[in-house]
Design a protein around this motif. Sequence first.
Motif, PDB file in Angstrom:
ATOM      1  N   LYS A   1       0.836  -1.206   0.000  1.00  0.00           N
ATOM      2  CA  LYS A   1       0.000   0.000   0.000  1.00  0.00           C
ATOM      3  C   LYS A   1       0.870   1.256   0.000  1.00  0.00           C
ATOM      4  CE  LYS A   1      -4.028  -2.059   0.321  1.00  0.00           C
ATOM      5  NZ  LYS A   1      -4.950  -2.053  -0.837  1.00  0.00           N
ATOM      6  N   MET A   2       1.933   1.218   0.805  1.00  0.00           N
ATOM      7  CA  MET A   2       2.854   2.352   0.859  1.00  0.00           C
ATOM      8  C   MET A   2       3.571   2.513  -0.480  1.00  0.00           C
ATOM      9  SD  MET A   2       4.449   1.908   4.687  1.00  0.00           S
ATOM     10  CE  MET A   2       5.381   3.440   4.677  1.00  0.00           C
ATOM     11  N   LEU A   3       3.865   1.380  -1.114  1.00  0.00           N
ATOM     12  CA  LEU A   3       4.546   1.411  -2.409  1.00  0.00           C
ATOM     13  C   LEU A   3       3.651   2.064  -3.464  1.00  0.00           C
ATOM     14  CD1 LEU A   3       7.327   0.385  -3.383  1.00  0.00           C
ATOM     15  CD2 LEU A   3       6.178  -1.636  -4.253  1.00  0.00           C
ATOM     16  N   GLN A   4       2.346   1.822  -3.360  1.00  0.00           N
ATOM     17  CA  GLN A   4       1.409   2.445  -4.289  1.00  0.00           C
ATOM     18  C   GLN A   4       1.408   3.962  -4.124  1.00  0.00           C
ATOM     19  OE1 GLN A   4      -2.399   0.621  -3.586  1.00  0.00           O
ATOM     20  NE2 GLN A   4      -1.739  -1.386  -4.320  1.00  0.00           N
ATOM     21  N   LEU A   5       1.585   4.419  -2.877  1.00  0.00           N
ATOM     22  CA  LEU A   5       1.586   5.858  -2.608  1.00  0.00           C
ATOM     23  C   LEU A   5       2.906   6.512  -3.002  1.00  0.00           C
ATOM     24  CD1 LEU A   5      -0.115   5.853   0.912  1.00  0.00           C
ATOM     25  CD2 LEU A   5      -1.151   6.574  -1.238  1.00  0.00           C
TER      26      LEU A   5
ATOM     27  N   MET B   1       8.189   9.697   3.133  1.00  0.00           N
ATOM     28  CA  MET B   1       6.955   9.095   3.653  1.00  0.00           C
ATOM     29  C   MET B   1       7.239   8.265   4.898  1.00  0.00           C
ATOM     30  SD  MET B   1       4.189   6.643   1.756  1.00  0.00           S
ATOM     31  CE  MET B   1       5.334   5.262   1.668  1.00  0.00           C
ATOM     32  N   ILE B   2       8.291   7.448   4.861  1.00  0.00           N
ATOM     33  CA  ILE B   2       8.637   6.594   6.007  1.00  0.00           C
ATOM     34  C   ILE B   2       8.945   7.445   7.228  1.00  0.00           C
ATOM     35  CG2 ILE B   2      10.438   5.070   6.915  1.00  0.00           C
ATOM     36  CD1 ILE B   2      10.547   3.855   4.039  1.00  0.00           C
ATOM     37  N   MET B   3       9.722   8.507   7.040  1.00  0.00           N
ATOM     38  CA  MET B   3      10.104   9.344   8.182  1.00  0.00           C
ATOM     39  C   MET B   3       8.901  10.069   8.775  1.00  0.00           C
ATOM     40  SD  MET B   3      13.914  10.838   7.379  1.00  0.00           S
ATOM     41  CE  MET B   3      14.076  11.387   9.076  1.00  0.00           C
ATOM     42  N   VAL B   4       8.024  10.569   7.933  1.00  0.00           N
ATOM     43  CA  VAL B   4       6.855  11.301   8.436  1.00  0.00           C
ATOM     44  C   VAL B   4       5.905  10.350   9.170  1.00  0.00           C
ATOM     45  CG1 VAL B   4       4.788  12.581   7.750  1.00  0.00           C
ATOM     46  CG2 VAL B   4       6.998  13.144   6.713  1.00  0.00           C
ATOM     47  N   VAL B   5       5.607   9.199   8.554  1.00  0.00           N
ATOM     48  CA  VAL B   5       4.708   8.218   9.180  1.00  0.00           C
ATOM     49  C   VAL B   5       5.288   7.738  10.513  1.00  0.00           C
ATOM     50  CG1 VAL B   5       3.748   5.885   8.973  1.00  0.00           C
ATOM     51  CG2 VAL B   5       3.661   7.449   7.025  1.00  0.00           C
TER      52      VAL B   5
ATOM     53  N   LEU C   1       9.050  -3.193   2.189  1.00  0.00           N
ATOM     54  CA  LEU C   1       8.913  -2.123   1.194  1.00  0.00           C
ATOM     55  C   LEU C   1      10.180  -2.000   0.354  1.00  0.00           C
ATOM     56  CD1 LEU C   1       7.332   0.369   0.092  1.00  0.00           C
ATOM     57  CD2 LEU C   1       8.396   1.708   1.912  1.00  0.00           C
ATOM     58  N   ALA C   2      11.333  -2.026   1.025  1.00  0.00           N
ATOM     59  CA  ALA C   2      12.610  -1.918   0.320  1.00  0.00           C
ATOM     60  C   ALA C   2      12.803  -3.083  -0.645  1.00  0.00           C
ATOM     61  CB  ALA C   2      13.763  -1.862   1.322  1.00  0.00           C
TER      62      ALA C   2
END
Length: 620
Positions: free
Chosen positions: A82-86, A97-101, A125-126
């Motif tokens: 889902k994160m990859l889609q974003l 995105m990772i740092m903010v979340v 994700l990586a």
Amino acid sequence: MNGSMMITLTVLALASAMFISGKVRSDLVAIGALIVLMLFDILTPAEALSGFSNSVVIMMVGLFVVGGGIFQTGLAKMVSSKMLQLAGTNETRMLIMIMVVTAVIGAFVSNTGTIAVMMPIVVSLAMSAKTNPGRLLMPLAFASSLGGMLTLIGTPPNLVIQEVLQEAGYEGVSFFTFTPIGLVSIVVGVAALLFLRRFLPKNEQDDDNPCNGRSIQELAQQYRLAQNLYRVQVGPLSPIHSKTLHELEIPSRYALNVIEIRRKISAKNQFFKTINQEVARSNTVIQEEDIMYVHGPFERVQAFAEDFDLTLLDHQVPENKQSSNAERYATEDVGIAEVLLTPTSSLIHRLIKESGFREKYRVNILGIHRKDQYLLHNLKEEKIRFGDAMLVQGAWKDIALLANEPDVVVVGQPIEESRKVTMDNKAPIAAGIMLLMVLLLITNFIPAVASVMIAAVLMIVFRCVRSMEDGYKTINWESVVLIGGMIPMSIAIEKTGAAALLSEGMVSLLGDYGPLVLLAGVYFTTSILTLFISNTACAVLLAPIALAAALQLGVSPYPFLFAVSVGASMCFASPFSTPPNALVMSAGRYRFSHYIKVGLPLQIVMGIVMVAVLPLFFQF
């Protein structure tokens, strides 16, 4: 400076030098330092071993198990997709995105708990984005510390200065008083890491073991399994009902291979396994509603289905279809592997039907790779030649046993491959356990260490981690021993007076140069000390000193106490200074030098910015 203090600082300096050089394992250095401190009677045996009973270390053990459950159930893969889609596969967008979340989660959950939730997701994700996890895990660890500055409960030093202020008769801080500082920290941290990431591990192929063999997906694609696998379901009127596969003679009559039977076993609870998967054997009895996985040409599968009144669940797959459908061949119980025979094997020059692979080893042969050809049909009449690579399917445990045969070479590691297959039916359970852990951590209903251990035990009880043995294998013992060995070092530093000497000396030296210089002195003294002692201990030690220094100058204590809180929390230059830094070390394959190259500049930049902005938020 007394002798004990000298010895402690010398041991600390030598240990730091060895950590930086990377020539000696970090856990061995930590244990060596402990032994020296015990031999010189600076630490008692109880004090030296206290690190291994510390709640942080126990939490780390539990968090590794929780992370294993999130991985093995496929929950990490689902969330990361889902994160990859974003974010797409763009590394910059992923990092931001990772740092903010992570920072937002870190505002309400301890930084260790935040890492427990996010690390499996970020690694997945990586891998999905074909990026080295080391490019994202250190920013993840740092973001968990940055997020702690957003709220009063985000990190223990915030609560320490709240208590010191109230005891001194000042008004305490509210839940969101820290938020402006936290927001500045996050912006500075993200901007700095976008520049400093050049020093993180590069996106290199993992060539540590070139003999690992091809992945399940690669094998499925190579042998064109997607074009040859079909599912047929047994209806109530089918004449094959209650017959064994041996009686039906499907391979000889239709040139098809029945490789697996899937049978419904329960429909009561969709959270638990409802389908039984078993490799098709000659004595397997066909039952109503069974789904048979049949390997062969579509026309023959269609004829087989029509002759026996079976429901064909799949249409013909076009040749240009890219999907490998590997998931149909590999589950948590059943998998595929490539095998070779040694030159002395008695099976060479035998027909497949005479080899006894199904009867003796309980595996099916799906295809043969011979020179540049892939043989997929009518395999029973093929002779096995030396040099043939055979694709077999069976229970993972049977493939592992096959690997023990002296005349058979299994390419890759079946048990390791089986662990890569996620138990997707358990993902909702893992999500529920993770949510329970987060709620317990937020509410502080029970101690944080108990919350994590409950989650770890539930992961094993509900089989989100396959077994207790697998649970132990998820734990990175090097990180555990490293932290457990370095925690008593802070006891030695405090016990010998080294910490008090450094902090009081720095403050008294800078007090005559005005409040801003003193503020810088308080911040950077805290920042240096927190490299060697826990952020909570550092805040407890320096908060009263900062308060007394501010009162002596006749200025507001607020900016000085906030400097202690922020300085104690913003520790990035060492892997053992905070649990998140240690937790990501092994997964990111970091060396001590990575923390120096990335974390130290970030820690310095953060200090300069904080010294500049704290007086803007809190007047002297």
